[in-house]
Scaffold this motif. Structure first.
Motif, short mmCIF file in Angstrom:
data_model
loop_
_atom_site.label_atom_id
_atom_site.label_comp_id
_atom_site.label_asym_id
_atom_site.label_seq_id
_atom_site.Cartn_x
_atom_site.Cartn_y
_atom_site.Cartn_z
N ALA A 1 0.81 -1.21 0.00
CA ALA A 1 0.00 0.00 0.00
C ALA A 1 0.84 1.26 0.00
CB ALA A 1 -0.95 0.00 1.21
N ASP A 2 2.09 1.19 0.47
CA ASP A 2 2.93 2.38 0.50
C ASP A 2 3.42 2.81 -0.89
OD1 ASP A 2 4.93 0.55 -0.16
OD2 ASP A 2 6.00 0.77 1.74
N LYS A 3 3.17 2.00 -1.89
CA LYS A 3 3.51 2.28 -3.29
C LYS A 3 5.01 2.47 -3.51
CE LYS A 3 -0.98 4.28 -4.23
NZ LYS A 3 -1.72 5.41 -4.70
N ALA A 4 5.83 1.97 -2.60
CA ALA A 4 7.27 2.12 -2.73
C ALA A 4 7.82 1.29 -3.88
CB ALA A 4 7.98 1.74 -1.43
N HIS A 5 7.18 0.16 -4.15
CA HIS A 5 7.65 -0.72 -5.22
C HIS A 5 6.47 -1.22 -6.04
CE1 HIS A 5 11.80 -0.97 -3.97
NE2 HIS A 5 11.35 -0.97 -2.74
N GLY A 6 6.72 -1.34 -7.32
CA GLY A 6 5.72 -1.90 -8.22
C GLY A 6 6.38 -2.89 -9.14
N LEU A 7 5.61 -3.88 -9.56
CA LEU A 7 6.11 -4.85 -10.53
C LEU A 7 5.46 -4.55 -11.87
CD1 LEU A 7 5.95 -8.18 -8.50
CD2 LEU A 7 7.83 -6.55 -8.72
N ASP A 8 6.25 -4.69 -12.93
CA ASP A 8 5.78 -4.40 -14.29
C ASP A 8 5.51 -5.71 -15.00
OD1 ASP A 8 6.29 -1.38 -14.40
OD2 ASP A 8 8.19 -2.17 -13.65
N PHE A 9 4.29 -5.88 -15.48
CA PHE A 9 3.84 -7.12 -16.12
C PHE A 9 3.57 -6.89 -17.60
CE2 PHE A 9 2.93 -7.92 -11.74
CZ PHE A 9 2.88 -9.29 -11.57
N CYS A 10 4.00 -7.85 -18.42
CA CYS A 10 3.57 -7.91 -19.81
C CYS A 10 2.73 -9.18 -19.93
CB CYS A 10 4.76 -7.99 -20.77
SG CYS A 10 4.22 -8.18 -22.50
N PHE A 11 1.42 -9.00 -20.02
CA PHE A 11 0.55 -10.17 -20.09
C PHE A 11 0.57 -10.81 -21.47
CE2 PHE A 11 -1.21 -7.78 -16.48
CZ PHE A 11 -1.01 -8.74 -15.51
N HIS A 12 1.01 -10.07 -22.48
CA HIS A 12 1.13 -10.64 -23.82
C HIS A 12 2.23 -11.69 -23.85
CE1 HIS A 12 2.54 -10.75 -28.05
NE2 HIS A 12 1.25 -10.82 -28.28
N PRO B 1 -8.41 -8.42 -6.64
CA PRO B 1 -8.60 -8.46 -5.18
C PRO B 1 -7.36 -7.99 -4.40
CG PRO B 1 -9.44 -10.47 -6.17
CD PRO B 1 -8.71 -9.71 -7.25
N TYR B 2 -6.18 -8.36 -4.85
CA TYR B 2 -4.96 -7.94 -4.17
C TYR B 2 -4.80 -6.42 -4.24
CZ TYR B 2 -0.06 -7.89 -2.73
OH TYR B 2 1.11 -7.65 -2.05
N GLN B 3 -4.97 -5.86 -5.41
CA GLN B 3 -4.82 -4.41 -5.59
C GLN B 3 -5.93 -3.65 -4.84
OE1 GLN B 3 -2.19 -2.70 -7.15
NE2 GLN B 3 -1.32 -4.76 -6.96
N ARG B 4 -7.13 -4.22 -4.78
CA ARG B 4 -8.23 -3.60 -4.04
C ARG B 4 -7.89 -3.54 -2.55
NH1 ARG B 4 -12.45 -6.94 -4.90
NH2 ARG B 4 -12.51 -6.28 -7.06
#
Length: 180
Positions: A83-94, A124-127
């Motif tokens: 929730a602190d938004k310190a880290h994000g993962l970048d996904f390529c679903f293609h 659900p996780y992001q919510r």
């Protein structure tokens, strides 16, 4: 394959953290491209993780700009880890790939999330993260209004109230007192 994060290094096949899943790691910025199919095969062989009790020195670098997928050049979708938004993962679903910036694997391990990377991209996780951030923001606003001492006193009272069998009667009484 050219690294799309630093645009300098080359992605070379290796294993994350020595014995982690197979990935392509940049020889310049140490970011890693993780293919989901082999990653999920690796996850099936791992014990259930728990969050580390050790303090984590946050050496992980997090790219804040949109990243193109190194394989197909489509823009990867970013999902917050906490929730602190310190880290994000970048996904390529293609291409079914995830980009981990340098140090993010260790960050995920410290959080007990390194075997749950695919769940991070779910609604659900992001919510849950958004709800947690809203609760924390509301608490901070309340703390600002009543001050640290008042906030701590309210927290102590709320903790006591939670276990009271006559909780509803106490709340009604306080509500009536506030109106007078």
């Amino acid at each position: 394959m050219l690294c799309s994060s630093c645009n300098t290094g080359t992605l070379m096949p290796t294993r994350i953290d020595g014995n982690g899943p197979v990935c392509y790691q940049c020889n310049h910025c140490n970011g890693a491209l993780l293919s989901l199919a082999p990653y999920l095969d690796w996850v099936r062989t791992q014990p259930v993780p728990v969050a580390s009790t050790q303090s984590f020195e946050d050496e992980a670098k997090d790219t804040k700009r949109a990243l193109p997928c190194p394989k197909c050049s489509r823009i990867m979708l970013r999902f917050n880890v906490l929730a602190d938004k310190a880290h994000g993962l970048d996904f390529c679903f293609h291409c079914e790939e995830v980009w981990l910036d340098a140090g993010e694997w260790l960050y995920l391990k410290a959080q007990g999330l390194h075997t749950r990377i695919t769940s991070i991209s779910t609604d659900p996780y992001q919510r849950r993260l958004r709800d947690q951030a809203l609760r924390e923001s509301a608490q901070q606003r309340f703390r600002t209004v009543v001050g640290d001492e008042g906030f701590n006193e309210v927290q102590r009272f709320a903790s006591w109230l939670k276990n009271q069998p006559a909780r509803e009667a106490i709340l009604r009484h306080l509500s009536n007192e506030a109106r007078e």
